[in-house]
Enzyme design. Structure first.
Site, mmCIF file in Angstrom:
data_model
loop_
_atom_site.group_PDB
_atom_site.id
_atom_site.type_symbol
_atom_site.label_atom_id
_atom_site.label_comp_id
_atom_site.label_asym_id
_atom_site.label_seq_id
_atom_site.Cartn_x
_atom_site.Cartn_y
_atom_site.Cartn_z
ATOM 1 N N HIS A 1 -7.740 2.715 3.786
ATOM 2 C CA HIS A 1 -7.755 3.402 5.090
ATOM 3 C C HIS A 1 -9.164 3.479 5.695
ATOM 4 C CE1 HIS A 1 -3.775 4.847 3.990
ATOM 5 N NE2 HIS A 1 -3.659 5.475 5.147
ATOM 6 N N GLU B 1 -4.889 8.894 9.298
ATOM 7 C CA GLU B 1 -3.511 8.650 9.770
ATOM 8 C C GLU B 1 -3.283 9.413 11.083
ATOM 9 O OE1 GLU B 1 -0.322 7.756 7.548
ATOM 10 O OE2 GLU B 1 -1.674 6.344 6.564
ATOM 11 N N CYS C 1 -4.150 -1.153 -2.190
ATOM 12 C CA CYS C 1 -4.217 0.296 -2.370
ATOM 13 C C CYS C 1 -5.216 0.559 -3.486
ATOM 14 C CB CYS C 1 -2.837 0.828 -2.748
ATOM 15 S SG CYS C 1 -2.833 2.597 -3.116
ATOM 16 N N CYS D 1 -10.849 2.950 -0.530
ATOM 17 C CA CYS D 1 -9.484 3.201 -0.063
ATOM 18 C C CYS D 1 -9.297 2.354 1.186
ATOM 19 C CB CYS D 1 -9.327 4.684 0.239
ATOM 20 S SG CYS D 1 -7.842 5.093 1.167
ATOM 21 N N ASP E 1 0.869 -1.178 0.000
ATOM 22 C CA ASP E 1 0.000 0.000 0.000
ATOM 23 C C ASP E 1 0.903 1.224 0.000
ATOM 24 O OD1 ASP E 1 -2.234 1.703 0.185
ATOM 25 O OD2 ASP E 1 -2.209 1.661 2.369
ATOM 26 N N SER E 2 0.286 2.373 -0.281
ATOM 27 C CA SER E 2 1.025 3.632 -0.185
ATOM 28 C C SER E 2 1.412 3.933 1.258
ATOM 29 C CB SER E 2 0.148 4.761 -0.712
ATOM 30 O OG SER E 2 -1.071 4.772 0.009
#
Ligand code: DGL
Length: 267
Positions: free
Chosen positions: A188, A152, A73, A186, A10-11
């Site tokens: 996240h 994040e 991702c 996504c 993933d990024s």
């Protein structure tokens, strides 16, 4: 049988939501995870840059002798070119096909929402895949550029109010359209699924794209006889491209388990 590791990238660390599901359904598999934390976000990059980054990510995982790669991702999965994938010498799954198929199976009214990064929405990959599955689907896609930095940050600071405000802005068009299914495009976003459900209501089914990719990987590895014959629970190997000291806290947030160590790599 193949006892080599499954590679996941993933990024950043959002892809750990896919690792979490992989560990739940295939605890005996070795996993090598790469989070390109130096170059996150990918979601604001153009397609050419994403191709270069994806090449680096694939090359690193292949150098660890993986047998299968999960692109955890949404941004890379939606922008990757078919010829780039066909040059990878092991089977690969991204998140688009598994998540679109799960959404298609779940939706009763045919109205499907997609939230993802700007680059993923611009690619129209989810729309195209969903329309392939059923041309009558109505797809409402919303780019959510504020979400990844807030999610994040949530690991270490209180950003609850800002998150709720951003989610309200992004989810209003999904609610107004009457979607009964929402793809979290996504990796996240599963971290804020409770906040999403409290805005949209429990009747809207949330599709976790990273978890769907993990399940698709299991099915494909099983069909290709690539599953491990190992018997013990395996500890994953984690690699990041910056800030390994921040890994333990963040990983617990995404993975629901505490692993104290990630190695720093240059890719
Ligand atoms: N985890 C990435 C994705 O699924 C988003 C983060 C980024 O913008 O790099 O698209």
């Amino acid at each position: 049988m193949d006892n080599r590791a499954v590679g996941v990238f993933d990024s950043g660390l959002g892809g750990l939501t896919s690792v979490r599901e992989l560990r739940r359904i295939l605890p005996n598999e070795k996993i090598v995870f790469l989070g390109d934390t130096l170059r996150i976000p990918y979601g604001t990059r153009d397609r050419e840059t994403l191709h270069v980054f994806a090449e680096d990510d694939f090359r690193f995982l292949l150098s660890r002798d993986v047998k299968y790669i999960i692109i955890a991702c949404g941004t890379v999965s939606s922008n990757i070119a078919a010829e780039q994938l066909s040059a990878v010498p092991v089977p690969v799954t991204g998140v688009i096909k598994p998540a679109a198929e799960a959404a298609a199976a779940s939706s009763s009214n045919g109205i499907i929402g997609v939230i993802a990064t700007s680059a993923a929405v611009q690619s129209r990959a989810y729309e195209e895949k969903l329309k392939d599955l059923d041309p009558s689907f109505r797809v409402v896609s919303v780019p959510c550029p504020k979400l990844v930095p807030l999610i994040e940050a949530e690991a270490s600071e209180d950003v609850g109010t800002a998150l709720d405000e951003a989610l309200k802005e992004y989810l209003l068009p999904i609610r107004d359209a009457g979607a009964d299914t929402l793809i979290l495009g996504c990796t996240h976003y599963p971290l804020v699924s409770e906040r999403i459900s409290s805005f949209l209501g429990d009747s809207v089914t949330l599709i976790d794209s990273g978890a769907e990719a993990a399940r698709a990987a299991r099915d494909e590895m099983s069909a290709l006889d690539l599953l491990s014959s190992g018997s013990g629970p395996e500890v994953p190997e984690f690699f990041v491209t910056s800030a390994p000291e921040r890994f333990a806290e963040a990983a617990e947030h995404f993975l629901g388990e505490r692993f104290s160590h990630a190695d720093l790599v240059y890719i």
